[in-house]
Scaffold this active site. Structure first.
Site, short mmCIF file in Angstrom:
data_model
loop_
_atom_site.label_atom_id
_atom_site.label_comp_id
_atom_site.label_asym_id
_atom_site.label_seq_id
_atom_site.Cartn_x
_atom_site.Cartn_y
_atom_site.Cartn_z
N SER A 145 0.76 -1.11 -0.05
CA SER A 145 -0.12 -0.04 -0.13
C SER A 145 0.95 1.34 0.03
O SER A 145 1.98 1.06 0.73
CB SER A 145 -1.02 0.10 1.31
OG SER A 145 -1.53 1.22 1.62
N TYR A 159 -1.70 -0.31 10.07
CA TYR A 159 -1.78 -0.70 8.72
C TYR A 159 -0.60 -0.46 7.95
O TYR A 159 0.14 -1.36 7.16
CB TYR A 159 -2.97 -0.44 8.18
CG TYR A 159 -3.31 -0.73 6.70
CD1 TYR A 159 -3.71 -1.61 6.31
CD2 TYR A 159 -2.87 0.36 5.83
CE1 TYR A 159 -3.89 -2.14 4.81
CE2 TYR A 159 -3.23 0.05 4.23
CZ TYR A 159 -3.64 -1.06 4.04
OH TYR A 159 -3.78 -1.38 2.54
P1 NAP Z 1 -11.51 -5.52 0.15
O1 NAP Z 1 -12.50 -5.10 -1.02
O2 NAP Z 1 -11.85 -5.41 1.50
O3 NAP Z 1 -11.37 -7.35 -0.24
C1 NAP Z 1 -10.49 -8.18 0.71
C2 NAP Z 1 -10.50 -9.30 0.31
O4 NAP Z 1 -9.42 -9.86 1.22
C3 NAP Z 1 -11.71 -10.16 0.29
O5 NAP Z 1 -11.72 -11.02 -0.83
C4 NAP Z 1 -11.61 -10.76 1.56
O6 NAP Z 1 -12.31 -12.05 1.66
C5 NAP Z 1 -10.24 -10.96 1.81
N1 NAP Z 1 -9.82 -11.21 3.35
C6 NAP Z 1 -9.71 -10.32 4.26
N2 NAP Z 1 -9.31 -10.73 5.36
C7 NAP Z 1 -8.96 -12.19 4.87
C8 NAP Z 1 -8.33 -13.22 5.81
N3 NAP Z 1 -8.07 -12.99 7.14
N4 NAP Z 1 -8.06 -14.41 4.99
C9 NAP Z 1 -8.36 -14.45 3.67
N5 NAP Z 1 -8.96 -13.53 2.85
C10 NAP Z 1 -9.18 -12.33 3.72
O7 NAP Z 1 -10.09 -5.04 -0.10
P2 NAP Z 1 -9.31 -4.19 -1.29
O8 NAP Z 1 -9.50 -2.96 -1.16
O9 NAP Z 1 -9.35 -5.27 -2.65
O10 NAP Z 1 -7.72 -4.65 -0.74
C11 NAP Z 1 -6.92 -5.78 -1.41
C12 NAP Z 1 -5.63 -5.60 -0.96
O11 NAP Z 1 -5.05 -4.13 -1.49
C13 NAP Z 1 -5.31 -5.30 0.40
O12 NAP Z 1 -4.00 -6.19 0.93
C14 NAP Z 1 -5.12 -3.85 0.78
O13 NAP Z 1 -4.54 -3.57 2.06
C15 NAP Z 1 -4.68 -3.49 -0.30
N6 NAP Z 1 -4.85 -2.14 -0.76
C16 NAP Z 1 -6.03 -1.61 -1.02
C17 NAP Z 1 -6.24 -0.19 -1.27
C18 NAP Z 1 -7.66 0.36 -1.42
O14 NAP Z 1 -7.58 1.60 -1.46
N7 NAP Z 1 -8.76 -0.28 -1.60
C19 NAP Z 1 -4.95 0.63 -1.07
C20 NAP Z 1 -3.77 0.24 -0.83
C21 NAP Z 1 -3.62 -1.33 -0.53
P3 NAP Z 1 -14.15 -11.98 2.02
O15 NAP Z 1 -14.79 -11.49 0.87
O16 NAP Z 1 -14.16 -13.59 2.48
O17 NAP Z 1 -14.12 -10.98 3.20
#
Ligand code: NAP
Length: 250
Positions: A145, A159
């Site tokens: 991130s 985080y």
């Molecule tokens: P999201 O929409 O909240 O989706 C999270 C995903 O991770 C879902 O598939 C969820 O599964 C799964 N998950 C959460 N906890 C888990 C666990 N303990 N074991 C297995 N699976 C788990 O998140 P996102 O925004 O797509 O983020 C994906 C990655 O990008 C993360 O690492 C996040 O930190 C990083 N990121 C995101 C952003 C942003 O702005 N969106 C920015 C920087 C970095 P379920 O569907 O079963 O809950």
């Protein structure tokens, strides 16, 4: 054994992970779609991939639990017979807080999923991919991130630090396994439109931040997924230990 490459994407049921799963299937990978709680969302990603003549299955595992991780890798091996690529995408964030308001349970869960979970999944992949262990090589991409660089004060320094550790891990491990057929890279997304913001009680965050972002907009999950697909591909054959910002400039 099928010649088609196999990708495991953690947290593949929604958001960035679901985009990675869909694009990887279009690129010809067989995809294991990990999730932890949203069975229906994971099933929907699998159905979509199958509708496009791809191959995928959903697998529940809590990336914060070593026993779940071990079972997941064993299942992927059983179902697909090989592992060529891993994307460590599963991640959690917390509500806006200062450090002096955070309890130990929050800090431990943050590190257990985002950092230790990434390391344990990677360990299992290395055990299968490394030529040192009789494997045929492979590719790993860690989703970090921009928070790792910004520090996220008064928002979620826990985080940010959990992702900073992922960056250091990515760089060090890339060198450790570079001569063993494995490339390891990272991607640092900026603010991307997914459910993660609602999960910490601020669903409108991507919209609210628009005027502060250089491109005057948040990113889309596919814009991150395309960068990941590049790093997975042979086009990136001489790229390892790199972390690509996919953040619209900030
Ligand atoms: P999201 O929409 O909240 O989706 C999270 C995903 O991770 C879902 O598939 C969820 O599964 C799964 N998950 C959460 N906890 C888990 C666990 N303990 N074991 C297995 N699976 C788990 O998140 P996102 O925004 O797509 O983020 C994906 C990655 O990008 C993360 O690492 C996040 O930190 C990083 N990121 C995101 C952003 C942003 O702005 N969106 C920015 C920087 C970095 P379920 O569907 O079963 O809950």
């Amino acid at each position: 054994m099928s010649e088609r490459k196999v990708l495991l994407v953690t947290g593949g049921s929604r958001g960035i992970g679901a985009s990675i799963a869909r694009l990887a299937a279009k690129a010809g990978y067989r995809v294991a779609v990990n999730f932890v709680s949203d069975t229906e969302a994971a099933a929907a990603v699998v159905r979509e991939i199958e509708a496009g003549d791809g191959e995928a299955f959903a697998i529940r595992a809590d990336i914060g639990e070593e026993k779940d991780i071990l079972a997941m890798f064993a299942t992927v091996e059983e179902r697909f017979g090989r592992l060529d690529a891993l994307v460590n995408n599963a991640g959690v964030v917390g509500r806006r807080s200062r450090l002096d308001e955070m309890d130990a349970a929050r800090l431990q869960r943050m590190v257990a999923v985002n950092t230790v979970g990434t390391m344990l999944c990677t360990r299992e992949a290395v055990r299968r991919m490394s030529t040192r262990h009789g494997g045929k090589g492979g590719v790993i991409v860690n989703i970090s991130s921009m928070a790792a660089q910004l520090g996220s004060p008064s928002l979620y320094v826990d985080y940010a630090a959990s992702k900073g550790a992922v960056d250091t891990f990515t760089y060090g491990l890339a060198l450790e396994v570079a001569a063993e057929g494995i490339r390891v890279n990272g991607v640092r997304p900026g603010i991307i439109e997914t459910d993660i913001h609602a999960s910490r009680g601020e669903p409108d965050w991507p919209r609210d931040m628009t005027s502060l972002l250089p491109m005057q907009r948040a990113g889309q999950p596919d814009e991150v997924a395309r960068a990941v697909l590049y790093l997975l591909s042979d086009d990136a054959s001489y790229v390892t230990g790199s972390i690509l910002n996919v953040s619209g400039g900030r």
